[in-house]
Design an enzyme around this catalytic site. Structure first.
Site, short mmCIF file in Angstrom:
data_model
loop_
_atom_site.label_atom_id
_atom_site.label_comp_id
_atom_site.label_asym_id
_atom_site.label_seq_id
_atom_site.Cartn_x
_atom_site.Cartn_y
_atom_site.Cartn_z
N LYS A 1 2.23 -4.02 6.61
CA LYS A 1 2.61 -3.98 5.19
C LYS A 1 4.13 -3.82 5.06
CE LYS A 1 -1.48 -4.39 3.37
NZ LYS A 1 -1.84 -5.70 2.79
N TYR B 1 -1.62 -1.24 10.96
CA TYR B 1 -1.91 -1.75 9.61
C TYR B 1 -0.72 -1.49 8.68
CZ TYR B 1 -3.62 -1.63 4.79
OH TYR B 1 -3.74 -1.80 3.43
N SER C 1 0.83 -1.21 0.00
CA SER C 1 0.00 0.00 0.00
C SER C 1 0.86 1.25 0.00
CB SER C 1 -0.86 -0.02 1.27
OG SER C 1 -1.44 1.24 1.48
#
Ligand code: NAD
Ligand code: UD1
Length: 342
Positions: free
Chosen positions: A152, A148, A124
């Site tokens: 990643k 989050y 992302s």
């Protein structure tokens, strides 16, 4: 030979599956349906006129994965499965480390056991944090401001370590900007549970009358109209990027890290107006305080994707809004156990 699509019933994976099937690839979908409905798979079957092998299972569960690798000849994986709600990741970090990080570790262990060493991973633009300048290139510094984003970043680093230990691995890290819109049929699209966190599902639900008004998080950013600027990319363009990556993956001799964005930045107000034009509906809004953790401007330099994959985003903001509206207006309650089936 089949491609394993983890998280295959989800938003981006369902659109990618349409293109993979149209290009003649065999796929096996693997999903625990924690944030999706099997109805999306039935609709992909109906768009493509193909029968899909779909397995219910959890990437954190080794036995679930082994059953799939035992039964099917999986030669590569497109790994979408994971959790993606930033706010929830702050409240329940262990859940995010478990699903995203532990899940990916288990997946990679099983892949290695079965000598399957090709993986395309859903990363992302969040890994760029608050970029010092735009457009953002792949070699910009990375950081994370929430659990989050950290999952990643950690997964990216872990996959790079796996490659260093064994150069036979083929690894592509795709850093998505802001996926929006839906398949042109209006039969598959984004189906967020509860109140949407992201802008465009909220705009669409406001236009269809499910929400009274949109809260715009701040109009005092250093941007042309004061609202946040993002690189919105049509989900079918994003899907095409995965097909291009998986078809070229064997030609790469290093881990490839690639931005998938359009290179254009649009503000929240630009998107509201574009959606009103495409839908013919009003989207009432109120300006409220900035959202914690938000940045002013984020958009990609997508030139590396063009150079390496021959990929570029083709669809306009108008198409993103028209296709998003077709999905939302035909399916006001999303998949809703198939009750809105068209
Ligand atoms: P989504 O929630 O629609 O799809 C994820 C799918 O993974 C769901 O079907 C869910 O049920 C499944 N899943 C989750 N945990 C699982 C597990 N442990 N085992 C098996 N299946 C599991 O989300 P999406 O928007 O399609 O995102 C796909 C991927 O792309 C995610 O990894 C996400 O972090 C990443 N990503 C998304 C965006 C975005 O804006 N949508 C942006 C950047 C990156
Ligand atoms: C969010 C996530 C990011 C993730 C990305 C794609 C946060 C803080 N960031 O980013 O980690 O990678 O989604 O999934 O959640 N907006 C409103 N009102 C709304 C919703 C959004 O004004 O109700 C504004 C935001 O302030 C922002 C823009 O719309 O300026 C886009 O927001 P959003 O769709 O949530 O995406 P990102 O902020 O880019």
């Amino acid at each position: 030979m089949s491609i394993l699509v983890t998280g295959g019933a989800g938003y981006i994976a369902s659109h990618t599956s349409v293109l993979l099937l149209k290009e003649g690839h065999d796929i096996v979908i693997f999903d625990n349906f924690c944030n999706s409905s099997s109805e999306s798979i039935r609709r992909v079957e109906s768009i493509t006129d193909k029968k899909i092998t779909a397995i219910e299972g959890d990437i954190r569960n080794r036995d679930d994965l082994i059953k799939v690798f035992d039964k099917y000849d999986i030669d590569s994986v497109i790994h979408f499965a994971g959790l993606k709600a930033v706010g929830e990741s702050v409240d329940i970090p262990l859940k995010y480390y478990d699903y995203n990080l532990s899940g990916t570790i288990t997946l990679c262990q099983v892949m290695k056991e079965y000598n399957c060493k090709s993986i395309v991973f859903s990363s992302s633009a969040t890994v760029y944090g608050d970029p010092h300048t735009t457009p953002i290139k792949e070699n910009f510094p990375t950081t994370a401001t929430n659990p989050y984003g950290r999952t990643k970043l950690f997964i990216e680093e872990m996959l790079r370590d796996i490659f260093i230990s064994d150069n036979e691995w083929k690894i592509v890290l795709l850093r998505y900007f802001n996926p929006v819109g839906a398949h042109i049929s209006g039969t598959i699209g984004e189906d967020p549970q509860g109140i949407p966190n992201n802008l465009m599902p909220f705009v669409a639900q406001t236009a269809v009358g499910k929400r009274e008004y949109l809260n715009i998080f701040g109009d005092d950013y250093d941007t042309p109209d004061g609202t946040g600027v993002r690189d919105y990319i049509h989900v079918m363009d994003l899907a095409q990027g995965h097909v291009d990556a998986i078809e070229k993956i064997n030609s790469f001799d290093n881990v490839m890290t690639i931005n998938l964005g359009t290179g254009n930045g649009y503000s929240v107000l630009d998107m509201v107006r574009a959606f009103e034009d495409a839908s013919g509906r009003n989207v009432p809004y109120k300006i409220v305080q900035r959202r914690d953790g938000d940045i002013a401007t984020c958009f990609a330099d997508p030139s590396y994707a063009k150079e390496i994959l021959g990929w570029e985003a083709k669809r306009s903001i108008r198409e993103m809004c028209e296709d998003g509206w077709r999905w939302q207006s035909n399916n006001p309650n999303g998949y809703n156990n198939g009750e809105d089936k068209k």
